[in-house]
Design a protein around this motif. Structure first.
Motif, PDB file in Angstrom:
ATOM      1  N   ASP B 101     164.866  39.266  40.330  1.00 26.30           N
ATOM      2  CA  ASP B 101     164.457  39.030  38.949  1.00 26.30           C
ATOM      3  C   ASP B 101     164.892  37.644  38.498  1.00 26.30           C
ATOM      4  OD1 ASP B 101     163.133  40.024  36.659  1.00 26.30           O
ATOM      5  OD2 ASP B 101     165.093  40.083  35.654  1.00 26.30           O
ATOM      6  N   ASN B 102     166.082  37.238  38.933  1.00 27.88           N
ATOM      7  CA  ASN B 102     166.561  35.920  38.532  1.00 27.88           C
ATOM      8  C   ASN B 102     165.688  34.814  39.141  1.00 27.88           C
ATOM      9  OD1 ASN B 102     169.269  34.860  37.180  1.00 27.88           O
ATOM     10  ND2 ASN B 102     168.609  33.422  38.757  1.00 27.88           N
ATOM     11  N   ASN B 103     165.291  35.007  40.389  1.00 26.44           N
ATOM     12  CA  ASN B 103     164.416  34.013  41.012  1.00 26.44           C
ATOM     13  C   ASN B 103     163.033  34.010  40.359  1.00 26.44           C
ATOM     14  OD1 ASN B 103     165.496  32.274  43.191  1.00 26.44           O
ATOM     15  ND2 ASN B 103     166.281  34.212  43.963  1.00 26.44           N
ATOM     16  N   ARG B 104     162.567  35.191  39.992  1.00 26.99           N
ATOM     17  CA  ARG B 104     161.282  35.247  39.279  1.00 26.99           C
ATOM     18  C   ARG B 104     161.345  34.418  37.994  1.00 26.99           C
ATOM     19  NH1 ARG B 104     159.305  37.456  35.117  1.00 26.99           N
ATOM     20  NH2 ARG B 104     161.179  38.678  34.678  1.00 26.99           N
ATOM     21  N   LYS B 105     162.438  34.616  37.229  1.00 24.46           N
ATOM     22  CA  LYS B 105     162.592  33.848  35.983  1.00 24.46           C
ATOM     23  C   LYS B 105     162.593  32.353  36.262  1.00 24.46           C
ATOM     24  CE  LYS B 105     164.926  36.884  32.762  1.00 24.46           C
ATOM     25  NZ  LYS B 105     166.269  37.424  32.555  1.00 24.46           N
ATOM     26  N   ASN B 106     163.327  31.949  37.294  1.00 31.20           N
ATOM     27  CA  ASN B 106     163.373  30.519  37.609  1.00 31.20           C
ATOM     28  C   ASN B 106     162.006  29.978  38.009  1.00 31.20           C
ATOM     29  OD1 ASN B 106     166.142  28.950  37.782  1.00 31.20           O
ATOM     30  ND2 ASN B 106     166.569  31.120  38.090  1.00 31.20           N
ATOM     31  N   SER B 107     161.203  30.831  38.615  1.00 29.18           N
ATOM     32  CA  SER B 107     159.876  30.358  39.030  1.00 29.18           C
ATOM     33  C   SER B 107     159.018  30.023  37.810  1.00 29.18           C
ATOM     34  CB  SER B 107     159.175  31.411  39.894  1.00 29.18           C
ATOM     35  OG  SER B 107     158.707  32.484  39.079  1.00 29.18           O
ATOM     36  N   ILE B 108     159.337  30.625  36.657  1.00 31.64           N
ATOM     37  CA  ILE B 108     158.531  30.388  35.454  1.00 31.64           C
ATOM     38  C   ILE B 108     158.630  28.934  35.007  1.00 31.64           C
ATOM     39  CG2 ILE B 108     158.246  31.010  33.007  1.00 31.64           C
ATOM     40  CD1 ILE B 108     159.158  33.845  33.710  1.00 31.64           C
ATOM     41  N   TYR B 109     159.843  28.367  35.070  1.00 26.80           N
ATOM     42  CA  TYR B 109     159.958  26.988  34.570  1.00 26.80           C
ATOM     43  C   TYR B 109     160.197  25.940  35.656  1.00 26.80           C
ATOM     44  CZ  TYR B 109     164.667  28.989  33.988  1.00 26.80           C
ATOM     45  OH  TYR B 109     165.842  29.656  34.168  1.00 26.80           O
ATOM     46  N   ASN B 110     160.100  26.346  36.931  1.00 22.39           N
ATOM     47  CA  ASN B 110     160.083  25.355  38.005  1.00 22.39           C
ATOM     48  C   ASN B 110     158.650  25.223  38.493  1.00 22.39           C
ATOM     49  OD1 ASN B 110     162.821  24.282  38.910  1.00 22.39           O
ATOM     50  ND2 ASN B 110     163.245  26.470  38.636  1.00 22.39           N
ATOM     51  N   HIS B 111     157.963  24.217  37.996  1.00 18.78           N
ATOM     52  CA  HIS B 111     156.549  24.059  38.341  1.00 18.78           C
ATOM     53  C   HIS B 111     156.427  23.208  39.592  1.00 18.78           C
ATOM     54  CE1 HIS B 111     154.917  25.838  34.642  1.00 18.78           C
ATOM     55  NE2 HIS B 111     156.063  25.423  34.120  1.00 18.78           N
ATOM     56  N   VAL B 112     155.968  23.821  40.684  1.00 12.18           N
ATOM     57  CA  VAL B 112     155.875  23.065  41.935  1.00 12.18           C
ATOM     58  C   VAL B 112     154.423  22.888  42.368  1.00 12.18           C
ATOM     59  CG1 VAL B 112     158.157  23.885  42.657  1.00 12.18           C
ATOM     60  CG2 VAL B 112     156.117  25.099  43.439  1.00 12.18           C
ATOM     61  N   GLU B 113     153.490  23.262  41.488  1.00  5.54           N
ATOM     62  CA  GLU B 113     152.066  23.231  41.843  1.00  5.54           C
ATOM     63  C   GLU B 113     151.639  21.919  42.482  1.00  5.54           C
ATOM     64  OE1 GLU B 113     153.612  24.392  39.098  1.00  5.54           O
ATOM     65  OE2 GLU B 113     152.081  24.790  37.587  1.00  5.54           O
ATOM     66  N   ASP B 114     152.078  20.813  41.911  1.00  7.10           N
ATOM     67  CA  ASP B 114     151.569  19.510  42.346  1.00  7.10           C
ATOM     68  C   ASP B 114     152.496  18.814  43.338  1.00  7.10           C
ATOM     69  OD1 ASP B 114     149.449  19.935  40.589  1.00  7.10           O
ATOM     70  OD2 ASP B 114     150.596  19.100  38.913  1.00  7.10           O
ATOM     71  N   THR B 115     153.411  19.584  43.898  1.00 12.61           N
ATOM     72  CA  THR B 115     154.384  18.995  44.820  1.00 12.61           C
ATOM     73  C   THR B 115     153.860  19.117  46.251  1.00 12.61           C
ATOM     74  OG1 THR B 115     156.089  19.725  43.290  1.00 12.61           O
ATOM     75  CG2 THR B 115     156.798  19.142  45.506  1.00 12.61           C
ATOM     76  N   ASP B 116     154.147  18.119  47.075  1.00 10.41           N
ATOM     77  CA  ASP B 116     153.626  18.130  48.440  1.00 10.41           C
ATOM     78  C   ASP B 116     154.489  18.922  49.408  1.00 10.41           C
ATOM     79  OD1 ASP B 116     151.310  16.422  48.030  1.00 10.41           O
ATOM     80  OD2 ASP B 116     152.765  14.838  47.619  1.00 10.41           O
ATOM     81  N   CYS B 117     155.718  19.168  49.059  1.00  8.98           N
ATOM     82  CA  CYS B 117     156.579  19.972  49.939  1.00  8.98           C
ATOM     83  C   CYS B 117     157.761  20.508  49.141  1.00  8.98           C
ATOM     84  CB  CYS B 117     157.082  19.119  51.107  1.00  8.98           C
ATOM     85  SG  CYS B 117     158.064  20.057  52.289  1.00  8.98           S
ATOM     86  N   VAL B 118     158.117  21.767  49.386  1.00 11.34           N
ATOM     87  CA  VAL B 118     159.261  22.383  48.703  1.00 11.34           C
ATOM     88  C   VAL B 118     160.345  22.659  49.735  1.00 11.34           C
ATOM     89  CG1 VAL B 118     160.041  24.333  47.304  1.00 11.34           C
ATOM     90  CG2 VAL B 118     157.709  23.457  47.022  1.00 11.34           C
ATOM     91  N   ILE B 119     161.545  22.171  49.481  1.00  7.00           N
ATOM     92  CA  ILE B 119     162.671  22.440  50.377  1.00  7.00           C
ATOM     93  C   ILE B 119     163.690  23.289  49.627  1.00  7.00           C
ATOM     94  CG2 ILE B 119     164.462  21.436  51.841  1.00  7.00           C
ATOM     95  CD1 ILE B 119     162.796  18.875  51.928  1.00  7.00           C
TER      96      ILE B 119
END
Lengths: 402, 402
Positions: B101-119
Motif C-alpha cells: 500500500d505504501n508503494n502504491r501511494k508513492n506511485s501516485i506522485y512519482n511520475h515516471v511516464e516520460d522517463t527512459d529508464c527506472v533504477i
C-alpha cells in the motif's frame, strides 16, 4: 482501491466534489512539482502527503520532491527558520554558502525543465530558483508565521523571493511589503486521519482507560504544547474558579519540544501548582488517537493561548462538534465566531465564566458544537485547501508566457 | 564551480575522462530516475549522491527520488532487509499489505511516464513497478548480500522482480537463479570525501591527539564494527604474538549498531581482554576524518573478517597506500591480491606472521601499498562504478521497445 475523494463523498455533497473536478479541468495533465524539505515541519509534510495525492486524483500530474542536505545544511536552515519567527541571530557568510551550495547541488538532480509550475515550500529550498533557467511560474508557499521576522534574514531571502511569481502565506497578517502577488491559504485538517477520524464509544473509553483518565465527571481539556504562550497555568486557575460552582475534571495533554528548556520549566511549575488534585490530569504523550478521543469526550475544549499561529487544535476540536473557548489571538478568531461556534476570551475570569455557561447549558453547548463543526467543514477541511491551490494554479499555469 | 569530474582530473588521466564522455554520448539527454528509500543504508545514499551528480555532469538527465513511508512501512522494510540477509522471520499478511500500500501511494506522485529508464534500489521501493503501466526498462539494483536469503521473503519479492528487465548485484556470488539478465557492479569509494581525501601531516597528528592515540611507535589498526564476524578478539591475539618480536601499537576503531545487543557484549569482552595494556587503544567513534588519518598513519591495516560483505574498509585503506592483511572471505580477495597488494590470512598465526613480515620490511610494505593504491584506482573508485552503470544503461535505454 478507495481514493481520498471517495472518502470525502461520505461527508460532503456530491455537488461540491463535482465542482472541484470542474474547476480543475483546465489543469488536467498539467505538471506541477512541490518541493519541500523532510527534516523540519512534520505537519507540513502531513498536509502535503494528502494534498498531493488528491491533486493527482483530480488528474493534475503532481510530483513531490524533497531536497537532500548535509547535517550542516539542516542546522543552517533551522536557524533560518527561527530567525523568520523572530529570533535575532545573523547567518554567517559560511552558513549562507552552505545554504546556497546545498541548493545548487539539489538543482543538479531535480529536473524541472518540463514542469508547468514549481511550488517551493518554506525557506529550505527557497534559493533553488536561482540555479535554473526559469521556464515556468514559481510560487513560494511559506507556512511560517513571518510577522515578526528578523530583518537581516529577510533581506538575504528577498534575493530569491523576488524571482518568484507569487507567494502564498497562511494568514492576512503574514503578508509582506513586496511587489509580488500574495495569496492566503489557511491551513486545514484531514478528517480521515487518526487525529480526526470517527471513533466509537468503545474506542474512546479504552483510550481514556489506557491513559488513566477517569470518565466519572464532565471533562474539560486543553490540548497544547507546554509553553508559556499557551498559558497552561491560566487554564488551571480558571479551572479552580469553575470547580467552586461545577464539579468537573481538567485534562491537560501536551508535549514538549525536545530542544526547549523552557518547556520543562513550565511543566514542572504545572505539576507543583496542581500538586495531587485528583480532578486534574496532566499527560505528556504523542498519541493522535488520544487527542481525537479527548476532543470528542470533552464538554468544552479550551485553547487559552496568549499568542498563536493558526491554532489547528481549535479546528480539530470544532470538527468533533465540541465548543471551543479560545484566546482572541492569531488564527483563533478566524475559527471561533464569538457566541456562535464558541467564545473568545481575554482573561482567566472570562474563560472561567464562559466554560461555566457551557457546562450549565448542555443544549447551548451542543448547538455551538454543531455550528462549529459546520464552520470547519465549510472552511478548514483539506478539500477547501485544495480548491485554494487550484484557483491560484489556474492563474499561473494557463497561458503562462516566459 | 568545480565539478566532481574536475576534481577527478587531478587523479586520473585525461584520456580516461575523455573516454567516459565518449561512451556516455548515446545517453546524453536520455532521462533516468533512481528511486531509493532514505531511512536505511546511509552508505547507499552516500554513493548515490555523488554518482547521480556525475551522471548529470556527463549530460545524462538523471533524477533522484526517495520514497516516503509511515513508520510501520519502514519497520516492515527493515524486516524485509534482515530476512534477505538470512534472518528467518516470515512477513505477516498485514505487513505485506503495508508494504504494497505504501508503494502504491508513492506511485501516485512519482511520475515516471516520460522517463527512459527506472533504477530501483534495494527492496523498499521494489514493488513500485506493479503500479505503473510499464513504458521503459526497469532495473533493480540490489545492494544487499542476498546469498543467504530467507526463501519465503524471496518468493514474495519474486512477484515483483520478474517484472524487471535486469538486476544488478554487488558480487558474483549474490547472483540468483532467475531468468533475467544479471549484472555485477562492485561498490566503490569516493576519493574526495572526508574519509578518503588527502590529509596533511598536521591534520593527522591533530586527529590522533584529539583521540589520545600516541604516535610514539609503529601503529597497526583494524577499523571495523565490534562484531564477532570481524573477529576483534582474534586481532588482539595476533597483536600479542607480534608484540613479542616487534614493539608497536594496536588501534581498534569501531562503532556498534545501536540495535545490536551482541555488539555490547563483544565490546565488553574486548575491554576485559585488553585490560589496561597501554599499547592497545580501543576507540568507539563515528568520525570519518579519524578513519582517514588512522588508515594513513598505520604501517599495516588489518581486516581479519570471518565473514564479510564487500569490505569497503579494505578499499579505503588500500587507497591510502597502506598494505592490508585481510581474511580470505567475501569481497576481500577481490581487493587483496595475495603477496601483491597485501596478504590473505586464515588464522591468527598467519595474521601475526604477515604483519611481522611487513613491519620488519618497510620497503616491501611501501611497495605493496603503492600497488594496492593503483589497484583501487583502477577498480574501485567512483568513476569505474559510473562506467559500469553507463555500459548497462546503454544496453537498455538505446532502442528499447515496449
Amino acid at each position: 482501491m478507495e481514493t481520498i475523494i471517495d472518502q470525502y463523498e461520505k461527508i460532503v455533497d456530491y455537488e461540491y466534489i463535482h465542482n472541484l473536478y470542474e474547476i480543475s479541468k483546465p489543469l488536467c495533465h498539467k505538471s506541477i512539482v512541490h518541493i519541500n524539505s523532510t527534516i523540519y515541519g512534520g505537519g507540513v509534510a502531513e498536509i502535503l502527503n494528502d494534498l498531493i495525492i488528491i491533486m493527482n486524483e483530480l488528474g493534475i500530474k503532481t510530483e513531490w520532491h524533497q531536497i537532500k542536505g548535509s547535517i550542516e545544511f539542516f542546522q543552517t536552515t533551522k536557524k533560518l527558520h527561527n530567525t523568520l519567527q523572530g529570533e535575532e541571530t545573523e547567518l554567517t557568510d559560511h552558513e549562507k554558502r552552505v545554504y546556497l551550495d546545498n541548493n545548487r547541488k539539489n538543482s543538479i538532480y531535480n529536473h524541472v525543465e518540463d514542469t508547468d509550475c514549481v511550488i517551493i515550500h518554506d525557506p529550505q529550498p527557497l534559493s533553488l530558483i536561482q540555479f535554473y533557467e526559469k521556464r515556468q511560474p514559481w510560487i513560494w508557499r511559506c507556512h511560517i508565521d513571518i510577522s515578526n521576522k528578523f530583518n537581516p534574514t529577510w533581506k538575504f531571502l528577498k534575493n530569491f523571493i523576488h524571482r518568484y511569481d507569487g507567494i502564498v502565506v497562511s494568514m492576512e497578517k503574514y503578508k509582506q511589503k513586496l511587489n509580488l502577488p500574495q495569496y492566503i491559504i489557511n491551513p486545514s485538517i484531514n478528517p480521515f486521519n487518526n487525529k480526526n477520524r470517527m471513533l466509537n464509544q468503545t474506542e474512546i473509553e479504552s483510550l481514556l482507560n489506557d491513559f488513566n483518565i477517569p470518565n466519572n465527571k464532565p471533562i474539560i481539556s486543553q490540548i497544547s504544547r507546554f509553553d508559556k504562550w499557551k498559558d497552561p497555568l491560566g487554564v488551571i486557575r480558571a479551572f479552580k474558579i469553575i470547580k467552586k460552582e461545577f464539579d468537573c475534571r481538567l485534562v491537560l495533554l501536551g508535549n514538549m519540544a525536545q530542544d526547549d528548556p523552557e518547556g520543562f520549566e513550565i511543566y514542572n511549575k504545572i505539576l507543583q501548582y496542581v500538586k495531587d488534585d485528583p480532578d486534574i490530569n496532566i499527560i505528556t504523550a504523542e498519541n493522535s488517537l488520544l487527542v481525537n478521543a479527548l476532543q470528542r469526550v470533552s464538554k468544552v475544549v479550551i485553547q487559552k493561548s496568549l499568542r498563536e499561529g493558526f491554532g489547528l487544535t481549535v479546528t480539530e476540536a470544532l470538527w468533533k462538534g465540541t465548543p471551543v473557548i479560545g484566546g482572541d489571538v492569531g488564527g483563533i478568531p478566524l475559527q471561533i465566531i464569538d457566541g456562535e461556534t464558541g467564545y473568545l476570551v481575554n482573561n482567566i475570569e472570562e474563560c472561567a465564566n464562559r466554560v461555566l455557561k457551557l457546562l450549565k447549558n448542555p443544549n447551548l453547548a451542543e448547538d455551538m458544537g454543531k455550528k462549529g463543526k459546520e464552520y470547519v467543514k465549510e472552511h478548514f477541511l483539506m478539500l477547501r485547501h485544495l480548491e485554494d491551490y487550484v484557483k491560484i494554479l489556474k492563474k499561473y499555469v494557463i497561458n503562462y508566457k516566459i
